[in-house]
Scaffold this motif. Structure first.
Motif, PDB file in Angstrom:
ATOM      1  N   THR A 237      17.932 -59.376 -35.620  1.00 41.07           N
ATOM      2  CA  THR A 237      17.026 -60.486 -36.381  1.00 41.07           C
ATOM      3  C   THR A 237      16.321 -59.814 -37.385  1.00 41.07           C
ATOM      4  OG1 THR A 237      17.136 -61.530 -34.300  1.00 41.07           O
ATOM      5  CG2 THR A 237      15.411 -62.110 -36.200  1.00 41.07           C
TER       6      THR A 237
ATOM      7  N   SER B 109      24.395 -67.555 -37.825  1.00 34.65           N
ATOM      8  CA  SER B 109      25.306 -68.329 -37.038  1.00 34.65           C
ATOM      9  C   SER B 109      25.809 -67.487 -35.865  1.00 34.65           C
ATOM     10  CB  SER B 109      26.358 -69.143 -37.649  1.00 34.65           C
ATOM     11  OG  SER B 109      25.817 -70.057 -38.643  1.00 34.65           O
TER      12      SER B 109
ATOM     13  N   CYS C  64      23.225 -66.161 -33.417  1.00 32.17           N
ATOM     14  CA  CYS C  64      22.930 -67.357 -32.326  1.00 32.17           C
ATOM     15  C   CYS C  64      23.939 -67.510 -31.238  1.00 32.17           C
ATOM     16  CB  CYS C  64      22.589 -68.468 -33.070  1.00 32.17           C
ATOM     17  SG  CYS C  64      21.195 -68.659 -34.154  1.00 32.17           S
TER      18      CYS C  64
ATOM     19  N   GLN D 280      22.554 -64.557 -27.601  1.00 31.35           N
ATOM     20  CA  GLN D 280      21.921 -65.104 -26.598  1.00 31.35           C
ATOM     21  C   GLN D 280      22.497 -65.139 -25.183  1.00 31.35           C
ATOM     22  OE1 GLN D 280      20.677 -69.339 -27.377  1.00 31.35           O
ATOM     23  NE2 GLN D 280      18.579 -68.807 -26.468  1.00 31.35           N
TER      24      GLN D 280
ATOM     25  N   GLY E 113      19.941 -68.284 -21.413  1.00 33.39           N
ATOM     26  CA  GLY E 113      18.972 -68.693 -22.459  1.00 33.39           C
ATOM     27  C   GLY E 113      18.054 -67.654 -23.061  1.00 33.39           C
TER      28      GLY E 113
ATOM     29  N   LEU F 109      17.158 -63.732 -25.053  1.00 32.59           N
ATOM     30  CA  LEU F 109      17.754 -63.004 -25.942  1.00 32.59           C
ATOM     31  C   LEU F 109      17.966 -61.585 -25.593  1.00 32.59           C
ATOM     32  CD1 LEU F 109      15.231 -64.557 -28.794  1.00 32.59           C
ATOM     33  CD2 LEU F 109      17.584 -65.387 -27.885  1.00 32.59           C
TER      34      LEU F 109
ATOM     35  N   ASN G 165      11.299 -60.463 -26.740  1.00 30.26           N
ATOM     36  CA  ASN G 165      11.727 -61.737 -27.049  1.00 30.26           C
ATOM     37  C   ASN G 165      10.763 -62.618 -28.004  1.00 30.26           C
ATOM     38  OD1 ASN G 165      13.924 -62.780 -24.249  1.00 30.26           O
ATOM     39  ND2 ASN G 165      14.306 -61.328 -25.863  1.00 30.26           N
TER      40      ASN G 165
ATOM     41  N   GLU H  80      20.901 -73.708 -36.575  1.00 35.00           N
ATOM     42  CA  GLU H  80      21.198 -73.313 -35.084  1.00 35.00           C
ATOM     43  C   GLU H  80      19.992 -72.608 -34.526  1.00 35.00           C
ATOM     44  OE1 GLU H  80      24.932 -71.509 -34.458  1.00 35.00           O
ATOM     45  OE2 GLU H  80      25.658 -72.536 -36.600  1.00 35.00           O
ATOM     46  N   ILE H  81      18.926 -72.494 -35.503  1.00 33.60           N
ATOM     47  CA  ILE H  81      17.847 -71.453 -34.964  1.00 33.60           C
ATOM     48  C   ILE H  81      16.876 -72.332 -33.844  1.00 33.60           C
ATOM     49  CG2 ILE H  81      15.626 -70.478 -35.390  1.00 33.60           C
ATOM     50  CD1 ILE H  81      17.170 -69.504 -38.124  1.00 33.60           C
TER      51      ILE H  81
ATOM     52  N   LEU I  92      18.473 -72.691 -30.365  1.00 36.92           N
ATOM     53  CA  LEU I  92      18.374 -71.407 -29.505  1.00 36.92           C
ATOM     54  C   LEU I  92      17.017 -71.210 -29.133  1.00 36.92           C
ATOM     55  CD1 LEU I  92      19.705 -68.097 -30.585  1.00 36.92           C
ATOM     56  CD2 LEU I  92      17.282 -68.294 -30.516  1.00 36.92           C
TER      57      LEU I  92
ATOM     58  N   ARG J  17      16.709 -73.370 -26.138  1.00 34.32           N
ATOM     59  CA  ARG J  17      17.545 -72.895 -24.827  1.00 34.32           C
ATOM     60  C   ARG J  17      16.531 -71.951 -24.268  1.00 34.32           C
ATOM     61  NH1 ARG J  17      21.983 -73.478 -28.360  1.00 34.32           N
ATOM     62  NH2 ARG J  17      21.719 -71.401 -28.921  1.00 34.32           N
ATOM     63  N   TYR J  18      15.815 -70.916 -24.979  1.00 37.21           N
ATOM     64  CA  TYR J  18      15.142 -69.882 -24.613  1.00 37.21           C
ATOM     65  C   TYR J  18      13.940 -70.473 -23.664  1.00 37.21           C
ATOM     66  CZ  TYR J  18      11.828 -66.028 -24.438  1.00 37.21           C
ATOM     67  OH  TYR J  18      10.793 -65.102 -24.323  1.00 37.21           O
TER      68      TYR J  18
END
Length: 753
Positions: free
Chosen positions: A228, A256, A259, A263, A267, A269, A280, A299-300, A303, A306-307
């Motif tokens: 990242t 993309s 992501c 992950q 969920g 990272l 994380n 898409e961020i 993500l 989901r985390y």
């Protein structure tokens, strides 16, 4: 036009080197590619010392810039520690140990040099409280540091961290630091040579990072936070360089990719591959927020959602502490205990994650409230003493970078509402089984009496994350069992093999699940079916190296858990049970003796251990046989208590029944019953009797069920049976305990769930 010529037109500071380059007729790129490694050797100048200055009035800082105050007071000693003797081998190196751990303080660790961004900020930004603005001495020291820093770049564009070897972290975080320094120098038109070196360095590093064939892009992406940071570096290059090495489409495509491949299915990272809240949330989440703010990549946010769909299952409220606590066993890199949400700007490392509050409101769970932040800033402004410099080596430049940009946090009422919505508080029945990317499994079981959080599957040496049972929490008692992920305090639910040949806590195993009370039958269920279980089910784990090393069995009842361990190895094994004891708690053994917090090490032979806390009790039943046991305080504090290592010495096989008892008086009888998919019914009965009133027989009756269990001995006993009703329609089972004379000791009815 070259960088040096542009700087001249802007009135920037031109060094002796630039004049020499011009006389030689060398263009900017030629200088960077051919001469940069030699600059710090050939053209050294003695560096002057910055004079100390009194701390500015605290009230002179804007609230949003208070984070800079301790960095300002650190800037002079930090800059003066840059080696300025022209005869020194490491001229330009940022000595002094200001950044990175003491064991990482080597001249080839490029990460140490990231504070060029901090010094450049003070050199380039005019504030009433900033006496370092355009300081010639500071700029000269920055110039030397940049020359040294960029000379560390390796042939492929990477930077070293440990032992001079290429490092993804040193390269990607370095790009960001260099980009900030470049932009600051560009802002005031200063140090064209340093800007040239930084530009060429950034270009080479970004080019290496964005190579889709590079190892760090191998799926699944191993270390999310470092990749990242590289994406931020690539985006920063787009923003500040005249001819960036990667275009926006390429950066978008790599976001993309990250992501999709960085992950875990669960969920979290990858850090690396496993869970780690420290990385994380306090490293990656602010970086993702920056990327989202500057790219709007679609898409961020999903993500992050989901985390946040995973992490609340690994957080527990603890009665009497006023705080939340992690499940330490999950976390792979940072020692983890309480959920820290500091409001002070220096400690609020996840500050920029507030960017996600509108799209992912649940992220407020891990953020300081706006009220706490306001109070902290007011306290800073009104404090009587002068601002102090930062303590070595806790001086991360990322803290001020993101602290300046962070939006307002959540309201206290919003966060308190989220705390009340934690999964363990909103439901008393669920099973959540999630998978990592490397054959790791995360099992969360909530039943009316307890919550159990565990990690199973592959274990990687040097990871702090552990395997088997992690934490057991009760809505009545709070945390009763908890393991650590601290190598200095290695406590946890663990079986050590003979001669310590293996540890179930630090070894890999496979898991299978069963719709039955044991894992010995043929009622296996798949992973998706486990998620649907709200009643009794069983689990079997087997050692990966050799199934003969160990097999463990777990059964998840409503009133507690059942654990079985079996090994083919001959010799003594030790079962360690990490019991959390708080002030006022008592452990009672089968002979009636007790242990309380503060008592010395204790050794005893026992068949039961009962933990009592504020009138509630939980039983650890070892069966009819007494085992040698010991209790030892670990010195490790957690969740308002201290972990005590309870050790059980045995050979071959051990069974431990954990039962949350109803009531606080002896002479009790309780039972629970569960129906399986094949219509069999499993029942577990817990009874406590005395010599004065010994129970000899248990009778179990219900529609299509009429059976008996012989009982011997006194004290606590736990019995389990699986019954096949002779006819359908069984909705409950009645258990009656009879004394030796046939009279009734007690009776209880268990509804079948």
């Amino acid at each position: 036009m070259s960088d040096s010529e542009q700087a001249k037109q802007r009135g920037g500071r031109v060094s002796r080197r630039a004049v020499i380059y011009g006389a030689l007729g060398l263009g900017g790129l030629a200088v960077a590619s051919q001469f940069v490694p030699d600059l710090r050797i050939r053209w050294r100048e003695p560096l002057g010392e910055l004079a100390a200055f009194p701390a500015p009035d605290r009230a002179s800082f804007l609230d949003t810039e208070q984070v800079l105050a301790p960095y300002l007071m650190t800037a002079v000693p930090l800059a003066n520690d840059i080696i300025g003797d022209p005869q020194a081998e490491y001229y330009g190196f940022m000595a002094g140990g200001w950044w990175r751990p003491p064991n990482a303080q080597t001249e080839t660790n490029a990460r140490i040099m990231e504070h060029i961004s901090t010094l450049a900020w003070f050199a380039a930004n005019k504030r009433d409280w900033n006496p370092l603005y355009r300081s010639e001495i500071l700029l000269a020291r920055i110039e030397a540091a940049v020359a040294y820093y960029t000379s560390l770049q390796l042939q492929d564009g990477t930077y070293p961290e440990y032992e001079g070897k290429p490092s993804l972290a040193a390269t990607t975080f370095g790009i960001v630091a260099q980009a900030d320094a470049y932009e600051a120098l560009q802002q005031i038109g200063a140090l064209p040579d340093a800007m040239l070196q930084l530009r060429r360095s950034i270009e080479r590093a970004v080019r290496w990072f964005m190579d889709v064939q590079a190892k760090h892009w191998t799926p699944p992406v191993r270390v999310f936070n470092q990749v990242t940071a590289g994406l931020i570096g690539a985006q920063r290059a787009l923003q500040i360089l005249p001819d960036p090495p990667a275009d926006q489409n390429a950066v978008y495509e790599r976001i993309s990719y990250l992501c999709a491949h960085g992950q875990a299915p669960a969920g979290f990272l990858h850090e690396p591959y496993g869970v780690d809240f420290g990385y994380n949330f306090t490293v990656t989440m602010p970086d993702l927020a920056w990327l989202y703010a500057h790219t709007g990549h679609p898409e961020i946010v999903p993500l992050v959602r989901r985390y946040m769909g995973f992490m609340p299952f690994a957080v527990l409220p603890e009665p009497g502490t006023g705080g939340l606590w992690h499940v330490p066993a999950l976390h792979a890199r940072n020692v983890t205990t309480s959920v820290s949400r500091p409001a002070g700007d220096l400690a609020d490392r996840g500050a920029l994650a507030k960017v996600f509050l509108d799209d992912v409101p649940s992220i407020a769970l891990f953020l300081p409230t706006r009220e706490d932040k306001a109070a902290s800033r007011e306290e800073f402004a009104s404090a009587a003493g002068p601002v102090s410099e930062l303590a070595k080596p806790h001086t991360s430049p990322r803290t001020w970078m993101y602290g300046l940009l962070a939006p307002q946090g959540p309201a206290r009422a919003v966060r308190e509402a989220l705390e009340k919505q934690l999964p363990v508080l909103t439901s008393e029945r669920f099973t959540k089984l999630e998978s990592g990317s490397q054959k790791d499994q995360y099992l969360f079981v909530r039943r009316p009496s307890y919550y159990a959080a565990s990690v199973f599957g592959d274990w990687t040496e040097n990871d702090k994350s552990t395997r088997q049972l992690g934490t057991v929490w009760s809505p009545r008692l709070g945390t009763i069992l908890v393991g650590t992920n601290d190598p200095d305090h290695p406590e946890g639910w663990e079986t050590l093999g003979p001669d310590r040949a293996f540890s179930t806590r630090q070894s890999s195993s496979t898991s299978k699940y069963f719709d039955s009370r044991t894992s010995a039958g043929d009622h296996a269920i798949n992973l998706d079916e486990v998620q649907d279980k709200t009643g009794l089910f069983a689990q079997r784990t087997e050692a990966v190296t050799d199934p003969g090393d160990y097999i463990t069995g777990w059964a998840y009842w409503d009133q507690g858990l059942q654990f079985t361990f079996i090994t083919d190895r001959a010799g003594e094994c030790i079962q360690r049970i990490p019991v959390l004891l708080k002030e006022g708690d008592t452990l009672t053994f089968s002979d009636g003796s007790t242990f309380s917090p503060g008592d010395g090490d204790h050794e005893i032979e026992t068949s039961t251990i009962v933990l009592e806390r504020k009138g509630s009790r939980v039983l650890f039943d070892l069966g009819a046989t007494k085992f040698r046991a010991f209790v030892k305080a670990s010195g490790c504090s957690m969740a308002g208590g201290e972990i005590h290592r309870v050790g059980i010495v045995f050979e071959g096989e051990l069974n431990v029944n954990i039962v949350f008892l109803r009531g606080s008086e002896p002479g009790s009888l309780q039972a629970e019953a569960h129906r399986h998919s094949n219509d069999d019914v499993s029942i577990r009965i817990t009874i406590s009797t005395s010599r004065a009133r010994p129970v000899s027989r248990l009778k179990i009756r219900g529609t299509g069920v009429d059976t008996e269990i012989d009982v011997t001995g006194t004290g606590f006993r736990v019995f389990e049976r699986t019954l096949t009703p002779s006819r359908p329609g069984t909705v409950s089972l009645v258990t009656t305990a009879h004394l030796e004379d046939g009279s009734v000791f007690g009776e209880t009815e268990a509804a079948i769930t």
